[in-house]
Scaffold this motif. Structure first.
Motif, mmCIF file in Angstrom:
data_model
loop_
_atom_site.group_PDB
_atom_site.id
_atom_site.type_symbol
_atom_site.label_atom_id
_atom_site.label_comp_id
_atom_site.label_asym_id
_atom_site.label_seq_id
_atom_site.Cartn_x
_atom_site.Cartn_y
_atom_site.Cartn_z
ATOM 1 N N UNK A 140 3.478 4.596 -6.022
ATOM 2 C CA UNK A 140 4.807 4.211 -5.509
ATOM 3 C C UNK A 140 4.893 4.548 -4.015
ATOM 4 N N UNK A 141 5.434 3.611 -3.218
ATOM 5 C CA UNK A 141 5.396 3.773 -1.758
ATOM 6 C C UNK A 141 6.199 4.970 -1.258
ATOM 7 N N UNK A 142 7.138 5.459 -2.061
ATOM 8 C CA UNK A 142 7.948 6.607 -1.624
ATOM 9 C C UNK A 142 7.284 7.938 -1.964
ATOM 10 N N UNK A 167 14.221 -2.208 -11.738
ATOM 11 C CA UNK A 167 14.333 -0.745 -11.826
ATOM 12 C C UNK A 167 13.053 -0.159 -11.285
ATOM 13 N N UNK A 168 13.063 0.338 -10.096
ATOM 14 C CA UNK A 168 11.832 1.024 -9.707
ATOM 15 C C UNK A 168 11.517 0.937 -8.242
ATOM 16 N N UNK A 169 10.334 1.467 -7.962
ATOM 17 C CA UNK A 169 9.883 1.622 -6.590
ATOM 18 C C UNK A 169 8.960 0.487 -6.189
ATOM 19 N N UNK A 170 8.865 0.277 -4.866
ATOM 20 C CA UNK A 170 7.806 -0.586 -4.355
ATOM 21 C C UNK A 170 6.497 0.169 -4.572
ATOM 22 N N UNK A 171 5.435 -0.562 -4.854
ATOM 23 C CA UNK A 171 4.154 0.085 -5.104
ATOM 24 C C UNK A 171 3.155 -0.316 -4.025
ATOM 25 N N UNK A 172 2.304 0.630 -3.658
ATOM 26 C CA UNK A 172 1.223 0.359 -2.709
ATOM 27 C C UNK A 172 -0.088 0.314 -3.482
#
Length: 160
Positions: free
Chosen positions: A76-78, A53-58
């Motif tokens: 979060x990358x978005x 559940x979730x976003x890719x992180x930078x």
């Protein structure tokens, strides 16, 4: 309409933003980013995969462009990050005052007297030694988010 003239005192700048938004996933190494309110140059970027559940992180590792401190941030990358408008301008060095300010010559022929000597010891020594030897020096000034600092020096020959 009234016949009165209204006079407004302007106490603001032109309204140009000090930063602009950019999606975190598009910021690369050697780019710029604002971390904890400081303009930084990115030295390392790593992106994690999306979880269940979730976003890719930078994960950003960056160095403050004015004081050299290392800062880190995970976004979060978005999502959007603030990116500073960074400008580099060259000025000819005229003189150094006793109170630690430099006198610079702008492209238009005016003088700029509101910059302090660099805090970096080797750069400071280069500026002082070069001026004493009578060299024509050009200093490179980096500005971002309302701050300015001398970050490089070039010798363009000796004065005639």
């Amino acid at each position: 309409m009234s016949d009165e003239e209204h006079h407004f005192e302007s106490k603001a700048d032109a309204g140009a933003s000090k930063t602009y938004p950019q999606q975190a996933g598009t910021i690369r190494k050697n780019g710029y980013i604002v971390i904890k309110g400081r303009p930084c140059k990115v030295v390392e970027v790593s992106t994690s995969k999306t979880g269940k559940h979730g976003h890719a992180k930078c994960h950003f590792v960056a160095i403050d462009i004015f004081n050299g401190k290392k800062l880190e941030d995970i976004v979060p990358s978005s999502h959007n990050c603030d990116v500073p408008h960074v400008n580099r301008t060259d000025y000819q060095l005229i003189d150094i005052s006793e109170d630690g300010f430099v006198s610079l010559l702008t492209e238009s022929g005016n003088t700029k007297d509101d910059l302090r000597l660099p805090t970096d010891e080797s750069l400071l020594k280069q500026v002082k030694d070069g001026l004493q030897e009578g060299k024509d020096l050009v200093v490179s000034v980096m500005s971002a988010m309302g701050e300015e600092q001398i970050n490089a020096i070039k010798d363009i020959g000796t004065k005639n």
